[in-house]
Design a protein around this motif. Sequence first.
Motif, mmCIF file in Angstrom:
data_model
loop_
_atom_site.group_PDB
_atom_site.id
_atom_site.type_symbol
_atom_site.label_atom_id
_atom_site.label_comp_id
_atom_site.label_asym_id
_atom_site.label_seq_id
_atom_site.Cartn_x
_atom_site.Cartn_y
_atom_site.Cartn_z
ATOM 1 N N VAL A 1 -13.083 2.435 57.051
ATOM 2 C CA VAL A 1 -13.897 3.042 58.108
ATOM 3 C C VAL A 1 -13.358 4.427 58.457
ATOM 4 O O VAL A 1 -12.190 4.731 58.227
ATOM 5 N N MET B 1 -25.241 3.045 59.683
ATOM 6 C CA MET B 1 -23.862 2.691 59.347
ATOM 7 C C MET B 1 -22.881 3.191 60.391
ATOM 8 O O MET B 1 -21.845 2.579 60.627
ATOM 9 N N ALA C 1 -16.352 1.641 51.407
ATOM 10 C CA ALA C 1 -17.349 0.708 51.943
ATOM 11 C C ALA C 1 -18.763 1.158 51.582
ATOM 12 O O ALA C 1 -19.605 0.342 51.178
ATOM 13 N N THR C 2 -19.023 2.445 51.706
ATOM 14 C CA THR C 2 -20.353 2.957 51.377
ATOM 15 C C THR C 2 -20.665 2.732 49.899
ATOM 16 O O THR C 2 -21.769 2.293 49.550
ATOM 17 N N ASP D 1 -17.877 5.089 61.580
ATOM 18 C CA ASP D 1 -18.695 5.191 60.371
ATOM 19 C C ASP D 1 -18.027 4.382 59.263
ATOM 20 O O ASP D 1 -16.825 4.102 59.324
ATOM 21 N N ASN D 2 -18.817 4.035 58.261
ATOM 22 C CA ASN D 2 -18.241 3.442 57.048
ATOM 23 C C ASN D 2 -17.342 4.465 56.391
ATOM 24 O O ASN D 2 -17.627 5.665 56.432
ATOM 25 N N GLY E 1 -21.863 8.047 56.002
ATOM 26 C CA GLY E 1 -22.180 6.685 55.566
ATOM 27 C C GLY E 1 -23.664 6.378 55.701
ATOM 28 O O GLY E 1 -24.300 5.860 54.784
ATOM 29 N N PRO F 1 -17.502 -3.694 55.980
ATOM 30 C CA PRO F 1 -16.779 -2.505 55.517
ATOM 31 C C PRO F 1 -15.326 -2.799 55.164
ATOM 32 O O PRO F 1 -14.644 -3.534 55.872
#
Length: 168
Positions: A38, A91, A71-72, A66-67, A102, A35
């Motif tokens: 975040v 995620m 990143a997602t 979580d992402n 995510g 990632p």
Amino acid sequence: RGLETGSSLVEEDQLELATKLEKLAKEKGITFILPSDVIVADKFAADAATQTVSVDSIPEGWMGLDNGPVATAEIQKELSDCKTVIWNGPMGVFEFEAFAKGTFDIADTLAELTGTGCTTIIGGGDSVAAVEKAGLAEKMSHISTGGGASLELLEGKVLPGVAALQEA
């Protein structure tokens, strides 16, 4: 990498392995996605205060749960050309709404990919629970709650149950 992780869960005994795997992926030209941003929280709770930060800016005392959206999107882009995807592990802490996006976004992407002919294999109880909570379980190619066993099978290990059947 030596990044500040705040109060995020870190398996200290696995850091050397993580470094080796990242190096090996680079040597083999394999995309190794970590990632870039975040969603962090000030506590592990559904009502925690949250913020989105770069992975190199996690505040002391906060934890990544979580992402982040960048990143997602990076993960979704890498998945877009896949013909087979094995997903083992959500995620984020999808059980809390603030940290579910995510995971659910990746589940949506996998459901879409399945519809285009990609084989999607969901392994592990948490991953299965995530796609079920997202209402997408039926859109995946295969679901197994045996995440660890699935990974061992892919690794080439003989599973005890299979060995027992072969000996019978």
